[in-house]
Write an enzyme that holds these catalytic residues in place. Structure first.
Site, PDB file in Angstrom:
ATOM      1  N   PRO A 299     -18.533  36.062 -64.272  1.00 28.35           N
ATOM      2  CG  PRO A 299     -19.846  36.148 -66.208  1.00 28.35           C
ATOM      3  CD  PRO A 299     -19.879  36.443 -64.731  1.00 28.35           C
ATOM      4  N   GLY A 300     -15.457  35.928 -66.058  1.00 27.93           N
ATOM      5  CA  GLY A 300     -14.401  36.737 -66.656  1.00 27.93           C
ATOM      6  C   GLY A 300     -13.868  36.036 -67.895  1.00 27.93           C
ATOM      7  NE  ARG A 301     -10.299  30.821 -67.175  1.00 23.07           N
ATOM      8  CZ  ARG A 301      -8.999  30.903 -66.925  1.00 23.07           C
ATOM      9  NH1 ARG A 301      -8.130  30.837 -67.902  1.00 23.07           N
ATOM     10  NH2 ARG A 301      -8.570  31.028 -65.684  1.00 23.07           N
ATOM     11  CE1 TYR A 346      -2.240  30.905 -62.415  1.00 21.49           C
ATOM     12  CE2 TYR A 346      -3.093  31.138 -64.639  1.00 21.49           C
ATOM     13  CZ  TYR A 346      -2.931  31.629 -63.360  1.00 21.49           C
ATOM     14  OH  TYR A 346      -3.483  32.832 -63.038  1.00 21.49           O
ATOM     15  CB  CYS A 373      17.070  36.024 -71.142  1.00 18.97           C
ATOM     16  SG  CYS A 373      17.357  37.214 -72.442  1.00 18.97           S
ATOM     17  CD  GLU A 374      13.352  33.752 -66.848  1.00 22.13           C
ATOM     18  OE1 GLU A 374      13.247  32.646 -66.296  1.00 22.13           O
ATOM     19  OE2 GLU A 374      13.739  34.774 -66.282  1.00 22.13           O
ATOM     20  CE1 TYR A 403      -7.831  36.697 -64.818  1.00 23.41           C
ATOM     21  CE2 TYR A 403      -8.785  34.869 -66.062  1.00 23.41           C
ATOM     22  CZ  TYR A 403      -8.877  35.823 -65.063  1.00 23.41           C
ATOM     23  OH  TYR A 403     -10.033  35.914 -64.325  1.00 23.41           O
TER      24      TYR A 403
HETATM   25  C1  LIG Z   1     -10.926  35.947 -60.903  1.00 24.60           C
HETATM   26  C2  LIG Z   1     -12.248  36.131 -60.309  1.00 24.60           C
HETATM   27  C3  LIG Z   1     -13.400  35.982 -61.089  1.00 24.60           C
HETATM   28  C4  LIG Z   1     -13.358  35.589 -62.540  1.00 24.60           C
HETATM   29  O1  LIG Z   1     -12.810  34.343 -62.752  1.00 24.60           O
HETATM   30  P1  LIG Z   1     -12.854  33.715 -64.224  1.00 24.60           P
HETATM   31  O2  LIG Z   1     -12.163  32.426 -64.073  1.00 24.60           O
HETATM   32  O3  LIG Z   1     -12.136  34.649 -65.119  1.00 24.60           O
HETATM   33  O4  LIG Z   1     -14.292  33.579 -64.588  1.00 24.60           O
HETATM   34  C5  LIG Z   1     -14.620  36.198 -60.499  1.00 24.60           C
HETATM   35  N1  LIG Z   1     -14.710  36.547 -59.192  1.00 24.60           N
HETATM   36  C6  LIG Z   1     -13.626  36.698 -58.404  1.00 24.60           C
HETATM   37  C7  LIG Z   1     -13.803  37.103 -56.993  1.00 24.60           C
HETATM   38  C8  LIG Z   1     -12.373  36.495 -58.934  1.00 24.60           C
HETATM   39  O5  LIG Z   1     -11.298  36.650 -58.150  1.00 24.60           O
END
Ligand SMILES: *Cc1c(COP(=O)(O)O)cnc(C)c1O
Length: 457
Positions: A299-301, A346, A373-374, A403
């Site tokens: 998990p990131g986001r 996106y 400037c876009e 992000y």
């Molecule tokens: C970007 C990515 C993540 C995390 O994605 P989230 O949408 O931020 O949870 C995990 N694994 C891989 C391989 C990624 O490229």
């Protein structure tokens, strides 16, 4: 506009007191006075709670077979974040030597790091092996040989996973969906490339194939795509057992769990999504007469996204007449696509709130834009904002932690904003604002010189 600070979207300590928004028990206007705008503000309590809850939900869903919840560094990383991630019991997913350098700077436990990437350089692979990272997730046939050779040269047996493409359409935006076939990532299961990769890894004594990985996209709202991906990976685990008589121990299901950006978004909780996925993994393994593998996630986001907001100051406002006779109010703020590229990249949508006061003025059809400037430098394409917004007002965009700063640029020679950490009425920068001096420091005056073999050709 989210006047009510919907808790699905805003950090846990976001409040409105006498009309003024506060985070971490500090007025947003005080943060703006002290640190300037635009600034990212990180709610430390929120971040810690989210990190902990994903680690715990993985444990609860898979019990003794829970692997590692690897935090995806690319969503946002700094040394402070890496320390908190370690303290919360998570691992770290890095995909460049820059992200690895942050991990190394805080002595992040090597066994809990995985190295990703579809085009890792020789030196990135070497650095990761030197640091003894737990796993390298391999993404191409050439990389199998490359990692094997470098590990062999260092007399190390490197643990690896294979990144497979399970061909799952994760029903998200094209640019952030990676599980269907026509993408640069992974070995396709459907085409047989995945099995060829398995056979190729097995030829190398310096590689230990620990298991399989898939990451099918980002901002995925329901468990169904993760379930399908898991079941396709498990079919390869079964094939492996049939072929070699032993079982692979690890299954890494990647990241991509959705968060709420808008009031209408309804993401699943960690418990919801992981319990559903765990049930499916158990059922598929039972059916295939496989022992349950150790299951990891990335998990990131979902960890850092909702923990951070961006504070902007309004600079100018302008009324623009539209062809249909209506008008649109353009509200310009002091940042834009350099601190949040996602709307332009996106078509991502965000919420926004007036933070330095409340307003009961009638709302207007508005567009919040940056100062670049876009024409495409739009933060929120369409939103109803109070019609009494004036220059100097503070607008806050929630859920910018993932992000946002990590994709920030110096476009228009803008300096990148700081990240201010707030907790219990105290604030501090964990990343300072860049300065013009920082930008100019990259410029050097060199005498032209001969390079390579020298001379002119
Ligand atoms: C970007 C990515 C993540 C995390 O994605 P989230 O949408 O931020 O949870 C995990 N694994 C891989 C391989 C990624 O490229």
């Amino acid at each position: 506009m989210s006047q009510d600070l919907n808790p699905m979207i805003w950090p846990v300590t976001a409040r409105r007191v006498n009309g003024e928004m506060s985070i971490g028990n500090i007025r947003v206007s005080d943060l703006a006075d002290e640190f300037g705008t635009p600034s990212f503000v990180l709610d430390e309590a929120d971040f810690q709670a989210r990190a902990g809850s994903w680690a715990k939900a993985l444990q609860e869903a898979f019990g003794p077979n829970a692997g590692t919840a690897y935090y995806a560094a690319k969503s946002f990383i700094s040394t402070q974040i890496a320390r908190w991630i370690d303290e919360a019991g998570l691992g770290l997913d890095v995909c460049t030597d820059g992200e690895l350098a942050v991990a190394i700077a805080v002595n992040f436990p090597a066994k809990k790091i995985e190295l990703h990437g579809n085009n890792k350089s020789e030196s990135e692979i070497a650095s990761a092996i030197d640091y003894r990272v737990g796993v390298i997730v391999i993404d191409s046939l050439q990389e199998i040989d490359r990692v094997a050779r470098i590990a062999h040269e260092k007399s190390i047996i490197q643990g690896v996973l294979l990144r497979l493409n399970p061909g799952v359409d994760a029903d998200t935006h094209e640019a952030i969906s990676t599980g269907h076939e026509d993408v640069k990532f992974g070995f396709s299961i459907a085409s047989g490339a995945a099995w060829d990769a398995v056979l190729s890894v097995k030829k190398h004594e310096s590689l230990e194939l620990k298991g399989l990985h898939a990451h099918i996209g980002s901002q995925i709202f329901t468990p169904a795509a993760f379930e399908l991906s898991a079941s396709r990976l498990i079919s390869i685990l079964a094939k492996y057992r049939d072929e070699f008589g032993v079982e692979l121990a690890e299954l890494d299901l990647g990241g991509g769990y959705a968060i709420a950006y808008l009031d209408s978004d309804r993401p699943s909780s960690a418990e919801e999504v992981l319990s559903v996925v765990a049930k499916r993994v158990k059922a598929e393994c039972e059916k295939a007469l496989l022992r349950l593998p150790r299951v990891s996630i990335e998990p990131g986001r979902v960890i850092v996204g909702p923990s951070m907001v961006t504070i902007y100051e309004v600079g100018t406002t302008k009324e623009v007449s539209l062809a249909d006779g209506s008008d649109r109010w353009y509200v310009s703020v002091d940042g834009g696509m350099s601190d949040n590229i996602r709307p332009a990249l996106y078509g991502a949508e965000y919420s926004i709130a007036l933070a330095n006061r409340s307003s009961s003025a009638p709302v207007r059809n508005s567009r919040v834009v940056g100062k670049h400037c876009e024409t495409g430098d739009i933060i929120i394409r369409e939103v109803q904002l109070p019609s009494d917004i004036v220059p100097g007002d503070l607008l806050v965009v929630p859920a910018t932690g993932a992000y946002g700063r990590s994709m920030a640029s110096n476009y228009n020679h803008m300096v990148r904003p700081p990240v201010i950490c707030v907790l219990n009425g105290k604030a501090r920068s964990i990343i300072r604002r860049e300065t013009h001096r920082d930008l100019l420091a990259l410029e050097i005056e060199e005498e032209p010189r001969n390079i390579g073999k020298g001379g002119s050709r």
